[in-house]
Write a protein that holds these residues in place. Structure first.
Motif, mmCIF file in Angstrom:
data_model
loop_
_atom_site.group_PDB
_atom_site.id
_atom_site.type_symbol
_atom_site.label_atom_id
_atom_site.label_comp_id
_atom_site.label_asym_id
_atom_site.label_seq_id
_atom_site.Cartn_x
_atom_site.Cartn_y
_atom_site.Cartn_z
ATOM 1 N N GLN A 562 10.670 -0.835 -6.608
ATOM 2 C CA GLN A 562 10.511 -1.649 -5.227
ATOM 3 C C GLN A 562 10.130 -0.824 -4.234
ATOM 4 O O GLN A 562 9.888 -1.205 -2.872
ATOM 5 C CB GLN A 562 11.372 -2.692 -4.924
ATOM 6 N N GLY A 563 10.100 0.683 -4.444
ATOM 7 C CA GLY A 563 9.714 1.374 -3.310
ATOM 8 C C GLY A 563 10.493 1.571 -2.368
ATOM 9 O O GLY A 563 10.398 2.043 -1.326
ATOM 10 N N CYS A 564 11.947 1.548 -2.629
ATOM 11 C CA CYS A 564 13.115 1.602 -1.782
ATOM 12 C C CYS A 564 13.208 2.847 -1.494
ATOM 13 O O CYS A 564 13.257 3.825 -2.501
ATOM 14 C CB CYS A 564 14.254 1.013 -2.219
ATOM 15 N N GLU A 565 13.500 3.657 -0.066
ATOM 16 C CA GLU A 565 13.895 4.893 0.066
ATOM 17 C C GLU A 565 15.311 5.210 0.615
ATOM 18 O O GLU A 565 15.431 6.478 0.429
ATOM 19 C CB GLU A 565 12.963 5.197 1.245
ATOM 20 N N VAL A 566 16.018 4.245 0.621
ATOM 21 C CA VAL A 566 17.388 4.468 0.730
ATOM 22 C C VAL A 566 18.250 3.115 -0.011
ATOM 23 O O VAL A 566 17.636 1.951 -0.013
ATOM 24 C CB VAL A 566 17.917 4.062 2.256
ATOM 25 N N VAL A 567 19.325 3.572 -0.596
ATOM 26 C CA VAL A 567 20.130 2.399 -1.102
ATOM 27 C C VAL A 567 21.533 2.341 -0.569
ATOM 28 O O VAL A 567 22.090 3.757 -0.412
ATOM 29 C CB VAL A 567 20.238 2.604 -2.460
ATOM 30 N N THR A 568 21.971 1.495 -0.374
ATOM 31 C CA THR A 568 23.486 1.481 0.388
ATOM 32 C C THR A 568 24.499 0.625 -0.548
ATOM 33 O O THR A 568 24.047 -0.348 -0.987
ATOM 34 C CB THR A 568 23.513 0.810 1.786
ATOM 35 N N MET A 569 25.563 0.960 -1.020
ATOM 36 C CA MET A 569 26.478 0.107 -1.844
ATOM 37 C C MET A 569 27.893 0.399 -1.248
ATOM 38 O O MET A 569 28.210 1.605 -1.299
ATOM 39 C CB MET A 569 26.340 0.924 -3.298
ATOM 40 N N SER A 570 28.616 -0.480 -0.748
ATOM 41 C CA SER A 570 29.873 -0.562 -0.199
ATOM 42 C C SER A 570 30.870 -0.792 -1.314
ATOM 43 O O SER A 570 31.862 -1.414 -1.271
ATOM 44 C CB SER A 570 30.270 -1.392 0.831
ATOM 45 N N MET A 571 30.755 0.213 -2.489
ATOM 46 C CA MET A 571 31.622 -0.123 -3.626
ATOM 47 C C MET A 571 31.785 1.232 -4.235
ATOM 48 O O MET A 571 31.255 2.164 -3.778
ATOM 49 C CB MET A 571 31.220 -1.029 -4.894
ATOM 50 N N ALA A 572 32.974 1.511 -5.137
ATOM 51 C CA ALA A 572 33.183 2.657 -5.965
ATOM 52 C C ALA A 572 34.138 2.432 -6.996
ATOM 53 O O ALA A 572 34.530 1.557 -7.275
ATOM 54 C CB ALA A 572 34.125 3.587 -4.793
ATOM 55 N N GLY A 573 34.013 3.349 -8.001
ATOM 56 C CA GLY A 573 34.729 3.275 -9.121
ATOM 57 C C GLY A 573 34.509 4.527 -10.032
ATOM 58 O O GLY A 573 34.636 5.645 -9.546
#
Length: 869
Positions: A562-573
């Motif tokens: 989709q052409g995203c240039e940034v991804v944010t994810m407030s999770m960890a594992g």
């Protein structure tokens, strides 16, 4: 009140009856231990082992106790030995079980109906407690040679057989009757001996008319096996530790639940029926003298209770989320035709890649299932990678519902409430903190600014006033499977227990222009850091505490499409090879990934449920790890508080370290940031690194949007050069970040400092000579894997060339997962510097460390065997 007990232990059965059934090692020891334990509790005991343990003798002894016992008395019956099954011929309206369970006594099998019939002789007000350390497997009559037909795999049979093989690798013998013995008995004796017995009870409901109060603690479920050990059986040995080492004295349900401390497969069960004696239900079931022992308060219909049921119905907490293991299976070459069976469900398929849910294996034992399935598939001629894909953070999703505490006030234990409670909501955006408000205004004033962000979370709640102005609902995507899930709808579930987490982070990322009325008449304007962004919401989990690595990887692929240039994810594992590949793919394509470093709890229920360090994917050097800084510029850490009290989010703190994981980290502000709630309002009490992560992602997106022309002019969008865009973003964010001027020990807690978005915006695009390519994301942890591979090669498991076993690399990854799963290792993992292989080697070689692996309930049998010298 008096206590009577009968202890049955059978290592060796009659060879003429059981076709030379191999002897057990520990069953007699189990019975002797139970007898000794009962004597210490003042029971009048009887021990029956091997040839003494015959059906007539046992039923006679039970009958004698039934005639002797008076209301208030208790009888304890323990059995340790083989278990079997026979077809259940009862009408379905009398019994829904397809098989009758049996104890394999010396002379013949004792059918469960015979026990229930014997229990009818006991008077009202008496108590019967049974401990059965034997198998109740509903699959033992299936012939292993017919498990599979050419090109077709029954996943349930493959998994169960593989788990049994893995247990034998540790010297545990299965206590179920082998298939060939079962078949021989059915052929030779079933019609002549057992059918007449079953006919007596064919039209009698099990457990009906039992007047005593009965509790059965069973080693496993009806369709599972339990195991014989060198000294004690798995179940008896565990109860030994629980009662003697831990001094535990809870009720029957709590005993079953607490077994998860020691092992998680098979699942023990608690069966209860007959009259209800409340003090028997609430107290330690082995106690003879209890209050109101002969006082009845009703009649309990027969119930079978699993650990999950016990926890759900009795408010008992084990410290773990009760979720089934999910396995990712990818075949090399053509995949066989897969049949689910009753233990495995196929929940997703993409080509030769399958996502499987192991219905009765908890996620903590995912590696046990993964090894078992992979090796058994290999025996059948199929090469496949198999790995568990679930991580949980922190642990119990019923207790953590969102990053905020749902309160209209600041969390009182944290700044600004501790220092300046009159601070207005939205303080994190101002020039003294993130500078996001000023930076956003500057970018919005530049004609043609645009950027697309992928938002990976639990989805969002539609209709909120703070949702991004350019929310791309037309491109939203749901990666969570389930009957109520819709692929093109990334809506959070209002009743999921975590509703609103995705909404909260989404509004912090790119929230709309909100009115005073939504913010206590204190704030008006854009509540998010990058309001000009096109934001594509991606639902990758139904709970903020769950990270499904497969969904993460699929979402990264979609973000690139989709052409995203940034991804944010407030999770960890926990990491996986596929996660590492996805991170590398994103990096080479110029996709900036910002991920929460993780949270932990310094007190209360959640204390020690997570290691205090950066988890994955944030720990990969190609990802920006988001850590936390407070309103007063000090670390989001209990050591910088003036007070410590409260519950839940009030005990939450950020995670940081070790130094090797902080080289690409950056801090942003938390707690007490605005948090969007269901409806049209905000609260003040957003917390965790969940709040910090979207702020950093917003700053990265603003910088890209503002400097796009210069990035293109320098060639940082060209194939093969796109990683330079990421490093340029990081150069600007890290160089401009607040450091020693706001906090002396900034590197330890923040890595590269605290976010200053406007200062970053004022830094132009660096030349390529200032940019260094980050090391590849490796789930193998670099040199540590080589150390582990060398270590394993010298252990007993790998010295035996005839034993089918997992690859050393698989066990290495499992060990790294174990360090993040078992609280016994959290201190070790929190200080494990991935760049220091010498310290890692010393840790692995330490005798105490190896002992912890051998005792861990979360380590697979193969990993434990790999630590045996």
């Amino acid at each position: 009140m008096k206590g009577y007990s009968i202890h049955i232990g059978i290592n060796t059965t009659n060879p003429d009856v059981y076709n030379n059934l191999p002897s057990l090692k520990a069953a007699v020891n189990d019975a002797k231990w139970w007898q000794k334990y009962a004597e210490e509790l003042d029971y009048e005991t009887l021990l029956l082992t091997d040839q003494e343990a015959q059906s007539g003798k046992i039923l006679s002894e039970i009958e004698q106790r039934a005639q002797t016992m008076q209301p208030g008395d208790i009888i304890l019956i323990t059995y340790s030995g083989h278990g079997g099954t026979f077809p259940n011929e009862k009408p379905s309206d009398l019994d829904t079980e397809s098989m009758d369970q049996t104890w394999c006594l010396y002379d013949r099998q004792l059918i469960d109906d015979e026990l229930y019939e014997a229990f009818k002789s006991f008077k009202e007000g008496t108590r019967i407690l049974i401990v059965s350390d034997s198998c109740h497997s509903g699959t033992v009559t299936k012939d292993i040679e017919t498990m599979e037909s050419p090109g077709k795999i029954n996943l349930t049979e493959v998994l169960i057989d593989g788990i049994e093989q893995s247990q034998t690798s540790r010297g545990f013998a299965n206590r179920k009757l082998p298939a060939e013995v079962e078949k021989d008995i059915l052929t030779r004796d079933y019609t002549s001996i057992y059918v007449p017995i079953q006919e007596k009870f064919k039209y009698k409901s099990k457990r009906s008319e039992v007047k005593a109060s009965v509790k059965l603690l069973a080693a496993c479920q009806d369709d599972q096996s339990t195991y014989d050990g060198e000294k004690y059986g798995l179940f008896t040995g565990t109860l030994n530790k629980l009662f003697l080492q831990d001094g535990f004295s809870g009720n029957a349900r709590e005993i079953i639940a607490k077994i998860k401390k020691y092992y998680t497969f098979p699942h023990p069960n608690c069966f209860e029926y007959g009259s209800v004696i409340e003090s028997f239900d609430k107290g330690f079931p082995f106690a003879i003298n209890i209050e109101n022992a002969d006082t009845l308060s009703g009649y309990l219909n027969p119930t079978q209770t699993s650990v999950k049921d016990i926890i759900a119905n009795n408010d008992i907490t084990t410290g773990n989320v009760d979720k089934n293991a999910l396995l990712l299976v990818e075949f090399q070459g053509e995949a066989p035709q897969l049949e689910e069976g009753d233990q495995i469900k196929i929940i997703k398929q993409k080509g030769t890649r399958f996502t499987l849910e192991a219905l009765n294996i908890p996620y903590e034992q995912g590696w046990t299932a993964a090894h078992a399935l992979k090796l058994r598939l290999k025996q059948s001629g199929y090469e496949a990678t198999v790995e568990p894909i679930l991580s949980f953070s922190p642990a119990d999703d019923k207790r953590i519902t969102r990053a905020s505490n749902g309160d209209n006030e600041y969390i009182p234990e944290w700044p600004p409430a501790l220092e300046n409670p009159t601070v207005k909501i939205g303080w994190h955006l101002d020039d003294k903190h993130s500078q996001l408000s000023a930076a956003a205004q500057k970018v919005m004033a530049k004609t043609g600014s645009y950027v697309t962000i992928g938002h990976l979370d639990t989805g969002y709640l539609p209709g909120h006033i703070g949702l991004p102005e350019k929310l791309r609902a037309d491109k939203e995507k749901n990666f969570v499977t389930g009957k109520d899930e819709i692929e093109n709808q990334a809506h959070d579930k209002i009743d999921s227990g975590n509703d609103g987490h995705g909404l909260g982070t989404l509004c912090l990322l790119a929230g709309n222009n909100v009115p005073f009325s939504s913010t206590f008449n204190e704030f008006q304007g854009y509540i998010g850091g990058v309001p000009i962004a096109d934001v594509i919401p991606m639902r990758i989990s139904d709970s903020v505490v769950i990270l499904n690595t497969e969904n993460f990887c699929d979402a990264i692929d979609y973000a690139l499409e989709q052409g995203c240039e940034v991804v944010t994810m407030s999770m960890a594992g926990k990491p996986s090879p596929r996660m590492a590949k996805s991170v590398n793919k994103a990096y080479e394509a110029g996709l900036v990934i910002v991920s929460a470093a993780s949270n932990c709890w310094y007190a209360g229920f959640f204390k020690s449920l997570l290691p205090k360090c950066v988890l994955y994917p944030a720990a990969f050097q190609r990802v920006i790890a988001a850590t936390g800084a407070m309103y007063n510029q000090k670390p989001y850490d209990k050591d910088f508080l003036n007070t410590a009290k409260g519950e839940f989010t009030k005990y939450m703190q950020g995670s940081w370290g070790p130094p090797s994981s902080m080289t690409r980290a950056l801090a942003a502000y938390t707690p007490n940031t605005p948090w969007a709630e269901n409806g049209d309002k905000f609260v003040r009490s957003g917390g965790g690194t969940s709040s910090a992560t979207p702020q950093i992602a917003a700053a990265a997106a603003l910088w890209i949007a503002y400097h796009r022309d210069e990035l293109e002019a320098k060639g940082y969008y060209k194939p093969g050069q796109q990683w330079k865009k990421i490093e340029a973003v990081r150069y600007a964010l890290y160089t401009s970040a607040a450091k020693a001027s706001v906090f002396k020990d900034w590197q330890k807690y923040y890595g590269n400092g605290i976010l200053r978005a406007m200062d970053a915006l004022n830094i132009g695009v660096p030349d390529e000579n200032l940019l260094t390519k980050s090391p590849e994301a490796e789930s193998s942890f670099g040199g540590i894997t080589q150390i582990l591979v060398s270590f394993f090669k010298n252990r007993k498991l790998f010295r035996d060339t005839n034993t089918l076993k997992p690859e050393e690399e698989q066990l290495s990854l499992e060990l790294m997962h174990l360090l993040q799963t078992d609280p016994a290792f959290f201190e070790d993992f929190s200080h494990l510097d991935m760049s220091n292989t010498t310290k890692a080697e010393n840790l692995i070689s330490n005798d105490d460390f190896q002992k912890k692996v051998l005792e861990s309930p979360f380590a697979s049998p193969y990993l434990k065997e790999a630590f045996v010298k």
